[in-house]
Each structure stands twice: as C-alpha cells, then as structure tokens.
Design a protein around this motif. Structure first.
Motif, PDB file in Angstrom:
ATOM      1  N   UNK A 154      46.921  88.329  -1.590  1.00  0.00           N
ATOM      2  CA  UNK A 154      45.468  88.438  -1.405  1.00  0.00           C
ATOM      3  C   UNK A 154      44.954  87.429  -0.391  1.00  0.00           C
ATOM      4  N   UNK A 155      45.492  86.225  -0.442  1.00  0.00           N
ATOM      5  CA  UNK A 155      45.081  85.183   0.506  1.00  0.00           C
ATOM      6  C   UNK A 155      45.262  85.681   1.934  1.00  0.00           C
ATOM      7  N   UNK A 156      46.376  86.310   2.195  1.00  0.00           N
ATOM      8  CA  UNK A 156      46.662  86.824   3.540  1.00  0.00           C
ATOM      9  C   UNK A 156      45.766  88.024   3.863  1.00  0.00           C
ATOM     10  N   UNK A 157      45.644  88.946   2.911  1.00  0.00           N
ATOM     11  CA  UNK A 157      44.856  90.160   3.145  1.00  0.00           C
ATOM     12  C   UNK A 157      43.382  89.866   3.398  1.00  0.00           C
ATOM     13  N   UNK A 158      42.835  88.847   2.744  1.00  0.00           N
ATOM     14  CA  UNK A 158      41.403  88.565   2.819  1.00  0.00           C
ATOM     15  C   UNK A 158      41.060  87.377   3.711  1.00  0.00           C
ATOM     16  N   UNK A 159      42.035  86.896   4.488  1.00  0.00           N
ATOM     17  CA  UNK A 159      41.845  85.658   5.245  1.00  0.00           C
ATOM     18  C   UNK A 159      40.667  85.688   6.219  1.00  0.00           C
ATOM     19  N   UNK A 160      40.257  86.866   6.678  1.00  0.00           N
ATOM     20  CA  UNK A 160      39.120  86.942   7.597  1.00  0.00           C
ATOM     21  C   UNK A 160      37.785  87.037   6.865  1.00  0.00           C
ATOM     22  N   UNK A 161      37.833  87.110   5.535  1.00  0.00           N
ATOM     23  CA  UNK A 161      36.622  87.276   4.726  1.00  0.00           C
ATOM     24  C   UNK A 161      36.328  86.066   3.858  1.00  0.00           C
ATOM     25  N   UNK A 162      37.367  85.519   3.245  1.00  0.00           N
ATOM     26  CA  UNK A 162      37.215  84.424   2.296  1.00  0.00           C
ATOM     27  C   UNK A 162      38.429  83.506   2.434  1.00  0.00           C
ATOM     28  N   UNK A 163      38.228  82.212   2.215  1.00  0.00           N
ATOM     29  CA  UNK A 163      39.333  81.273   2.248  1.00  0.00           C
ATOM     30  C   UNK A 163      39.790  81.020   0.820  1.00  0.00           C
ATOM     31  N   UNK A 164      41.044  81.368   0.544  1.00  0.00           N
ATOM     32  CA  UNK A 164      41.635  81.131  -0.773  1.00  0.00           C
ATOM     33  C   UNK A 164      42.633  79.994  -0.673  1.00  0.00           C
ATOM     34  N   UNK A 165      42.521  79.049  -1.575  1.00  0.00           N
ATOM     35  CA  UNK A 165      43.498  77.978  -1.712  1.00  0.00           C
ATOM     36  C   UNK A 165      44.141  78.191  -3.077  1.00  0.00           C
ATOM     37  N   UNK A 166      45.457  78.263  -3.111  1.00  0.00           N
ATOM     38  CA  UNK A 166      46.172  78.580  -4.341  1.00  0.00           C
ATOM     39  C   UNK A 166      46.850  77.329  -4.886  1.00  0.00           C
ATOM     40  N   UNK A 167      46.653  77.077  -6.188  1.00  0.00           N
ATOM     41  CA  UNK A 167      47.260  75.949  -6.881  1.00  0.00           C
ATOM     42  C   UNK A 167      48.367  76.482  -7.782  1.00  0.00           C
ATOM     43  N   UNK A 168      49.556  75.929  -7.659  1.00  0.00           N
ATOM     44  CA  UNK A 168      50.683  76.266  -8.537  1.00  0.00           C
ATOM     45  C   UNK A 168      50.439  75.590  -9.884  1.00  0.00           C
ATOM     46  N   UNK A 169      50.116  76.395 -10.920  1.00  0.00           N
ATOM     47  CA  UNK A 169      49.581  75.857 -12.162  1.00  0.00           C
ATOM     48  C   UNK A 169      50.401  76.298 -13.377  1.00  0.00           C
ATOM     49  N   UNK A 170      50.938  75.362 -14.151  1.00  0.00           N
ATOM     50  CA  UNK A 170      51.729  75.710 -15.338  1.00  0.00           C
ATOM     51  C   UNK A 170      50.852  75.858 -16.586  1.00  0.00           C
ATOM     52  N   UNK A 171      50.260  77.034 -16.780  1.00  0.00           N
ATOM     53  CA  UNK A 171      49.318  77.237 -17.879  1.00  0.00           C
ATOM     54  C   UNK A 171      49.920  76.904 -19.241  1.00  0.00           C
TER      55      UNK A 171
END
Length: 194
Positions: A154-171
């Motif tokens: 999604x980050x790649x697909x939406x890069x021209x619309x929204x900036x996504x920063x993804x956190x590697x999270x151990x729920x």
C-alpha cells in the motif's frame, strides 16, 4: 497543463512558538499540475501583468479560509481497521486487552488483499479529515508477515497520495511471542525491519 489559482487564503504561519490562530496576511496560491508554484499576495494581478491567459486558469476564492499543511497521524494500526466486522472479533468489553486478544484470535486467516482493502477505507477516512502523513504499526507476530507485506504494498501504491511510514510492531510481545518455528517477536521485528 492544469492551473488553479486559490485567492484570499489565510495561511497558517507554522513558525516555531506560533499558535494555530497565527496566520500570514491574505495570500494567493498558484498550483500547476498539482504542484505549488507560488504563494504571494495579489497573484492574479501579477499573472495578468506577466501576460498569462487567465481564461485557462481556474480561480477559486477561499474567502479568507485557513490553509494549513496536512495533518500527521503518528499512531495507527491500519492492519486492524474494521476487523471487528469479522465473526468472533468484536471487542465486547471495549478494553485494550480484549482488543489485543480478539486480534490475536482472528488474524491467522487474514490475506494481504483483505488487509489492503480495509486499510484503503481507513486511509480515505483519514484523508477526508486532512491527514496526509500516517505512521502505521504492522503486526509482525505472524511468521508470514502478512500485515507488513500488505502495508508495504500500500505504501508503494499510494505514494503519490499519502505518505505511509510503517513500524515493525510485535503486537503479541517482543519476547513472550513464540511462533510455530520457535521464532520470537524480536526475531520477527528484525525480519520486518529488513
């Protein structure tokens, strides 16, 4: 080429120590093909003096409304959004602990495409409220890293619309989680960071 001229805008100063109420004097904003070209007072007169054909310019009068940078949501779990719609996923008590338990019990059968579709709905809702920067946690306590894969796509697909920063999270815990092959939450966080 599309050209828009937004006139009569109050622009938030964004200066250190300023308050939300502080704005610059009324300004105009020139946008060409979706890119900000100029912000200054009386741009219409300036463009006319430069010989610009104003018939090709869409002029939008903001009537003194506030213009500010987009908002940033710094803590979201896009992989979880709308999962309560799945059977058995409703958090009856409304507590964090039950929510984590329901997620743990229902995430095993999630697919990349399902997560992406739900996350897109969540992102659209965020953007309707002025958010354009999102930091989302992706649960990596899943040996397949399904959530992480979905959000990275999604980050790649939406890069021209929204900036996504993804956190590697151990729920399910950095050290308390043990996967089917003996991997810990810490192992999966490190894999997610790669």
């Amino acid at each position: 080429m599309s050209t828009q001229l937004f006139i009569n805008a109050h622009i938030a100063t964004g200066m250190p120590g300023s308050t939300a109420a502080e704005t610059a004097a009324i300004q105009d904003i020139l946008v060409e093909d979706g890119k900000f070209i100029s912000i200054a007072p009386n741009l219409k007169a300036t463009l006319e003096a430069q010989g610009k054909d104003m018939a090709s310019v869409e002029v939008v009068d903001l009537g003194g409304k506030l213009v500010c940078p987009p908002f940033c949501d710094t803590h979201l779990h896009l992989d979880y959004v709308f999962t309560a719609r799945k059977p058995g996923a409703v958090n009856e008590s409304g507590t964090l602990f039950e929510g984590i338990q329901r997620w743990s019990e229902t995430k095993a059968d999630l697919a990349v495409d399902e997560i992406k579709e739900r996350a897109k709905i969540g992102i659209a809702k965020e953007m309707r409220h002025g958010v354009q920067f999102i930091r989302s946690h992706a649960d990596v306590t899943d040996p397949n890293l399904t959530s992480l894969k979905a959000l990275l796509e999604l980050k790649e697909e939406l890069k021209d619309t929204v900036t996504l920063q993804i956190v590697s999270f151990p729920q399910e815990g950095m050290y308390s989680y043990e996967g089917p092959h003996g991997e810990s939450g810490a192992d999966l966080v490190e894999e997610g960071l790669k």
